[in-house]
Motif scaffolding. Sequence first.
Motif, short mmCIF file in Angstrom:
data_model
loop_
_atom_site.label_atom_id
_atom_site.label_comp_id
_atom_site.label_asym_id
_atom_site.label_seq_id
_atom_site.Cartn_x
_atom_site.Cartn_y
_atom_site.Cartn_z
N ALA A 10 0.81 -1.21 0.00
CA ALA A 10 0.00 0.00 0.00
C ALA A 10 0.84 1.26 0.00
CB ALA A 10 -0.92 0.01 1.23
N ALA A 11 2.19 1.09 0.15
CA ALA A 11 3.05 2.26 0.25
C ALA A 11 2.90 3.13 -0.97
CB ALA A 11 4.50 1.81 0.39
N GLU A 13 0.33 4.72 -2.12
CA GLU A 13 -0.97 4.81 -2.79
C GLU A 13 -1.71 6.07 -2.33
OE1 GLU A 13 -3.15 1.26 -2.19
OE2 GLU A 13 -1.89 0.08 -3.53
N ARG A 52 -6.17 0.29 -6.22
CA ARG A 52 -5.68 0.07 -4.86
C ARG A 52 -5.38 -1.41 -4.65
NH1 ARG A 52 -5.71 4.08 -1.37
NH2 ARG A 52 -6.79 6.02 -1.91
N GLU A 335 8.68 3.31 -1.14
CA GLU A 335 7.65 4.34 -1.06
C GLU A 335 6.86 4.52 -2.35
OE1 GLU A 335 9.33 8.02 0.24
OE2 GLU A 335 9.91 7.24 2.21
N ASP A 338 6.71 -0.09 -5.03
CA ASP A 338 5.81 -1.11 -4.51
C ASP A 338 4.36 -0.67 -4.62
OD1 ASP A 338 7.83 -2.87 -3.96
OD2 ASP A 338 7.96 -2.40 -1.83
N GLY A 339 4.12 0.63 -4.53
CA GLY A 339 2.76 1.13 -4.63
C GLY A 339 2.20 1.15 -6.03
#
Length: 384
Positions: A10-11, A13, A52, A335, A338-339
């Motif tokens: 979720a980083a 987003e 998401r 940050e 990965d998002g």
Amino acid sequence: MRDGLDDGAAAGEGPIPDVLDAELCRRLFGSLHRSGQRVKAEQYVRGLLSVRGRKTLRSIAAQFDGASAQQNVHHFIASSPWEWVPVRHALARQAQRALAPQAWVIDSLLIPKAGPHSVGADPQPTPLGTVNGQQAVGTWLTSERAAVPVDWQLRLSARWTVEPLRHRASVPPDAVPGTVEECVRQAVVGLMGVGEMPRLPVVVDVAEADGISIARFLASTGLPFAVRVDAAAPVRIDRSLLPKYGDLLHTAGELSESLPHLRQQVNPGDGRTTAAAIPVSASPSGREAMTLLGECPPGRPAEPRLWLTNFTADRLAPALRLTRLPGVVERDCAEISDGVGLRDFAGRSFPGWHRHITLACVAHLVSAAARRGDVTHINRTTVR
């Protein structure tokens, strides 16, 4: 090797300002010959930025119109005949203009997988034990404030280059099994092939690779470099510069510890630190003159951070500044990358993996520009 969870992250987003305008898409996707491909590339990147949770082909397809959206997305990523290398080159040139990077940073990434079917998935050793997953080597354009991934090598074991897996994963004939060192060499060759780019130093921080071998290879290219090496790496003192010392083979760790009078206080820009610059040779012939950097930052464990570089001892501060850049990569991967789904591709297709990760790199650039307030800059930068 940096690792992560296979269930998405979720980083980073959240709402992303719309900076993916027509001009930026033209620069990035101009190599895609069909207008429909360019439209799908833009839609896919928008899906990576807006969906998401995990960025699956199904969740991204929800951003497309039509009842056959999922089939169209799967075809576009897995089997549509568009080349990812020209898109990566365009991305690198755009990142260079927007970021004013100080160096190329090459590092490795572990992508854990739940099963053995994802292309390249194999048991991977880590400090905490063996993990099933993919091992990739990434090339990032990096400054002190931001990093953008622009190229990737996926390491393949022998089982992925023979039947039936080669056919099942659409592994091309020129893809061969290789070591991490070979992936790093391919990454260096790749960055040297990007046109219209300034000559930048190369920083390699890949724990799984033989740092001595990589440093020798980089020395042959003539590029400025800094390569992280293990304390056990074998080196010799360069007696042409330190004639009072013997020419016995030592480990990098031993040399760093045994020559305390070469240590000095230096400030590379982020505070004072203690470091030594030792002239060494990284080959038995003594022809490959390099500098061993051994740094003992204040408040850190006693074991020094060790690097081989072709920067001379009188350029200790700029060399140390380069060694800070992998930290920027690690931060921005967690940050931002990965998002936007860098690790999320779950398909079995080798071309699909490369196409997905290429568009995830585009999404990273867009997200980084939006989050760091570079919206105007990235959109108004002129093409050279």
